[in-house]
Design an enzyme around this catalytic site. Structure first.
Site, PDB file in Angstrom:
ATOM      1  N   TYR A 156       1.009  -1.170  -0.421  1.00 37.14           N
ATOM      2  CA  TYR A 156      -0.466   0.504  -0.081  1.00 37.14           C
ATOM      3  C   TYR A 156       0.972   1.238   0.295  1.00 37.14           C
ATOM      4  O   TYR A 156       0.656   2.144  -1.314  1.00 37.14           O
ATOM      5  CB  TYR A 156      -1.398  -0.006   1.498  1.00 37.14           C
ATOM      6  N   LYS A 160       1.426   4.396  -2.798  1.00 35.68           N
ATOM      7  CA  LYS A 160       1.276   5.752  -2.478  1.00 35.68           C
ATOM      8  C   LYS A 160       1.776   6.094  -2.754  1.00 35.68           C
ATOM      9  O   LYS A 160       1.954   8.009  -3.090  1.00 35.68           O
ATOM     10  CB  LYS A 160      -0.397   5.442  -1.087  1.00 35.68           C
TER      11      LYS A 160
END
Ligand code: NAP
Length: 249
Positions: A156, A160
């Site tokens: 994740y 990002k």
């Protein structure tokens, strides 16, 4: 005069959570909304009707943001139905958290495809009508985890962080065409994605780290999105706006 009167906005992943909040906020300011989702048919239909009841044009697309051909088909249809794209909010995202020792290649790929490749897929499509119109605003949903990292969230966080590099590069590439590209980095926002944190035993630990002492709301992210979508931010590009109650400083 409303801030986004008759602008055409595309939002990915808007059947729930932050995307839904953004679609509603921007529609309240006069924008016509095309939005995507993958599985929540009933919620998408309900949102489409709610947006239309605000007096704007709205259309839900069951379209996987990680799949290039589905994004291409969606944006082609938006241009046909709505005439152009003025604003694109790349919001769709998932988490498949796991320690690296246990993370499978499939989990890694799923997160990178939905969170990062999706931003390439949609941006590549929307810049065509934006270049033609000589204006546009692209807003990418990153996360403070993309700047700080977080144990158990390597895929994740990487996705990002990748969004931030992409955002700055596109801002540099397309600034001369009057197309702006910015990212928002939310902290902990109350949605389905963070339910387990709010309800879990560790919630006090998370709250104690946030100077404002609470999780954020979807409306608070939508407010920043509205600023970046509108001409209020006409001299802002290539930036990452942390919206996290002061957690990231
Ligand atoms: P959420 O409540 O889980 O909602 C996710 C939305 O994305 C849903 O509408 C979902 O559609 C849609 N979606 C998922 N995969 C998709 C795909 N492949 N193509 C199109 N749509 C897809 O998530 P959220 O909390 O609102 O998060 C929204 C964004 O903010 C994400 O990028 C997330 O990483 C980022 N963010 C969230 C937080 C937070 O604290 N919540 C913090 C930092 C960043 P279905 O309903 O059909 O599944």
């Amino acid at each position: 005069m409303k801030l986004l009167q008759d602008r055409v906005v595309v939002v990915t992943g808007a059947s729930r959570g932050i995307g839904e909040g953004i679609a509603l906020k921007l529609a309240e300011q006069g924008a016509h909304i095309a939005f995507s989702y993958v599985s929540s048919d009933e919620k998408a239909k309900a949102l489409e009707e709610k947006l239309q009841s605000l007096g704007v044009k709205a259309k839900a697309y069951k379209s996987h943001a990680g799949l290039f051909h589905e994004c291409e088909a969606m944006v082609n249809d938006v241009v046909k139905e709505f005439g152009t794209v003025d604003v694109c909010v790349n919001n769709a995202g998932i988490s498949r958290d796991n320690l690296l020792l246990r993370m499978t290649p499939e989990q890694w790929d799923e997160v990178m495809t939905t969170n990062l490749k999706s931003v390439f897929n949609m941006t590549k499509q929307v810049i065509r009508p934006m270049m033609k119109a000589k204006k546009g605003s692209i807003i990418n949903m990153s996360s403070i985890v993309g700047m700080r990292g977080n144990a158990g969230q390597s895929s994740y966080a990487a996705s990002k962080a990748g969004i931030i590099g992409f955002t700055k590069s596109i801002a540099a590439e397309l600034g001369s065409r009057n197309i702006r590209c910015n990212a928002i980095a939310p902290g902990f926002i109350e949605t389905d994605m963070t339910k387990y944190l709010k309800e879990g035993e560790a919630s006090q630990k998370f709250l104690s780290q946030i100077p404002l002492g609470r999780f954020g709301s979807t409306e608070e992210i939508a407010n920043v999105t509205l600023f970046l979508a509108s001409d209020m931010s006409s001299y802002v590009t290539g930036q990452v706006i942390s919206t996290c109650g002061g957690l990231n400083m």
